[in-house]
Design a protein around this motif. Sequence first.
Motif, PDB file in Angstrom:
ATOM      1  N   ALA A 238     -14.126 -43.688  32.143  1.00 35.24           N
ATOM      2  CA  ALA A 238     -15.142 -44.336  31.314  1.00 35.24           C
ATOM      3  C   ALA A 238     -16.440 -44.533  32.100  1.00 35.24           C
ATOM      4  O   ALA A 238     -17.544 -44.285  31.588  1.00 35.24           O
ATOM      5  CB  ALA A 238     -14.616 -45.676  30.808  1.00 35.24           C
ATOM      6  N   ILE A 239     -16.302 -44.982  33.351  1.00 32.38           N
ATOM      7  CA  ILE A 239     -17.479 -45.183  34.196  1.00 32.38           C
ATOM      8  C   ILE A 239     -18.232 -43.863  34.404  1.00 32.38           C
ATOM      9  O   ILE A 239     -19.468 -43.806  34.317  1.00 32.38           O
ATOM     10  CB  ILE A 239     -17.056 -45.796  35.553  1.00 32.38           C
TER      11      ILE A 239
ATOM     12  N   VAL B 197     -17.696 -44.118  24.793  1.00 32.11           N
ATOM     13  CA  VAL B 197     -17.100 -44.433  26.101  1.00 32.11           C
ATOM     14  C   VAL B 197     -15.589 -44.606  25.970  1.00 32.11           C
ATOM     15  O   VAL B 197     -14.820 -44.183  26.845  1.00 32.11           O
ATOM     16  CB  VAL B 197     -17.768 -45.684  26.722  1.00 32.11           C
ATOM     17  N   SER B 198     -15.138 -45.188  24.876  1.00 37.29           N
ATOM     18  CA  SER B 198     -13.697 -45.355  24.659  1.00 37.29           C
ATOM     19  C   SER B 198     -13.018 -44.001  24.448  1.00 37.29           C
ATOM     20  O   SER B 198     -11.884 -43.795  24.886  1.00 37.29           O
ATOM     21  CB  SER B 198     -13.450 -46.248  23.446  1.00 37.29           C
ATOM     22  N   GLN B 199     -13.716 -43.108  23.789  1.00 39.21           N
ATOM     23  CA  GLN B 199     -13.132 -41.787  23.558  1.00 39.21           C
ATOM     24  C   GLN B 199     -12.931 -41.020  24.867  1.00 39.21           C
ATOM     25  O   GLN B 199     -11.893 -40.392  25.081  1.00 39.21           O
ATOM     26  CB  GLN B 199     -14.010 -40.981  22.606  1.00 39.21           C
TER      27      GLN B 199
ATOM     28  N   VAL C  60      -9.411 -39.620  26.489  1.00 41.66           N
ATOM     29  CA  VAL C  60      -9.132 -38.255  26.961  1.00 41.66           C
ATOM     30  C   VAL C  60      -8.344 -38.310  28.262  1.00 41.66           C
ATOM     31  O   VAL C  60      -7.322 -37.618  28.444  1.00 41.66           O
ATOM     32  CB  VAL C  60     -10.445 -37.453  27.151  1.00 41.66           C
ATOM     33  N   GLU C  61      -8.793 -39.148  29.171  1.00 42.57           N
ATOM     34  CA  GLU C  61      -8.088 -39.297  30.453  1.00 42.57           C
ATOM     35  C   GLU C  61      -6.711 -39.918  30.253  1.00 42.57           C
ATOM     36  O   GLU C  61      -5.739 -39.523  30.906  1.00 42.57           O
ATOM     37  CB  GLU C  61      -8.924 -40.140  31.413  1.00 42.57           C
ATOM     38  N   ALA C  62      -6.605 -40.896  29.364  1.00 40.01           N
ATOM     39  CA  ALA C  62      -5.307 -41.534  29.111  1.00 40.01           C
ATOM     40  C   ALA C  62      -4.280 -40.509  28.664  1.00 40.01           C
ATOM     41  O   ALA C  62      -3.138 -40.487  29.160  1.00 40.01           O
ATOM     42  CB  ALA C  62      -5.459 -42.635  28.061  1.00 40.01           C
TER      43      ALA C  62
END
Length: 401
Positions: free
Chosen positions: A53-54, A276-278, A282-284
């Motif tokens: 997210a960062i 940003v949540s999306q 993706v990483e999750a």
Amino acid sequence: MAFLADHLKRIKPSPTIAVTDKARALKAAGRNVIGLGAGEPDFDTPDNIKQAAIKAIESGRASKYTQVDGLAELKDAVAKKFKRENGLDYKTSQITVGAGGKQVLYNAFMATLNPGDEVIIPAPYWVSYPDMVLLAGGTPVRVVATMESGFKIKPEALERAITPKTKWFLLNSPSNPTGAAYTRAELKALTDVLVKHPHVHVMTDDMYEHLTYDDFVFTTPAQVEPSLYERTLTINGTSKAYCMTGWRIGYAGGPEPLIKAIAMIQSQSTTNPAAVSQWAAVEALNGPKDFIAKHNKIFKERRDLVVSMLNQANGIKCPMPEGAFYVYPSCAGTIGRTASTGKKLASDEDFVTELLEAEGVAVVQGTAFGLGPAFRISYATKTEDLEEACRRIQRFCGNLK
């Protein structure tokens, strides 16, 4: 107030949010309150997800609108997740992403329900299901599953509930509020009924898929009965297993015409979920998942602790759930008895109200979930608090006259 829409009269505020707000108010007033009403993990979002997210913020990718119903990269990650974990093949045009699983459910009802359409909902159910159906103009049809049946409906009960007006059968396994989870054989018995009724579609809320215990193996309806694939909407999200409740990302795979209709509704309401949540999601979905097993080990220990301690409380009977992070004990043995305030308990709502006032433990009454007298406890909170809360419940029940 005459200015407000008539359909608001058909619904009520969320009882889980209400009890959480009341607990917060008591805490603010200086009371020592343990809140067991909210269904969210006490673990923080894993670092790799936060770093993604960062990175999205720093690179500017989180600054702009995305596609209405989800980034191409996130839809691709969702499609790969469905294939990898559930054996379901979805093209990205069959994937929708919303601001939480709740929005996906709501959009689906809004896209499909006409006045008089029926939605079969096993009870106990998540509090929002019937109200979302009502807001969309449909009629919720409750099918009760008792503690004796493991809070799981039988195929005969499903068959009896189906009418020419039935549009959806809504399944949530593992369940909020009971933690009950259907085995493959139990699901197959239900899908065998559904196969015989081609006008009935299946909406499955799999949000607690990864939160199962004691070697339970999760399956989902379209996986168990492939002939239902074209009339199944498979809903999931990152909230629970990935400890991302506040990020608000839910998703679903289903028939392309339905997915397009959901996108049209979302285009006229929220547009895209937060960018940003999306990128975090993706990483999750694509990143490491070793933390899930570590968290589940702790959840299982908490489950076993809570079930054991509640079953030692006078008048309480608590079954052992297969998944999620809730227990749903009966408080039938306390009804008719009198609390220290002099209040005679006539309902599970009286039970939870007096428990909060006397002992500062916030739980949610079973009638809010469609079956009482009972109450729901979320054990997604730190172990010391759970232990203390259970001691207070034991004391409260022991003081009833």
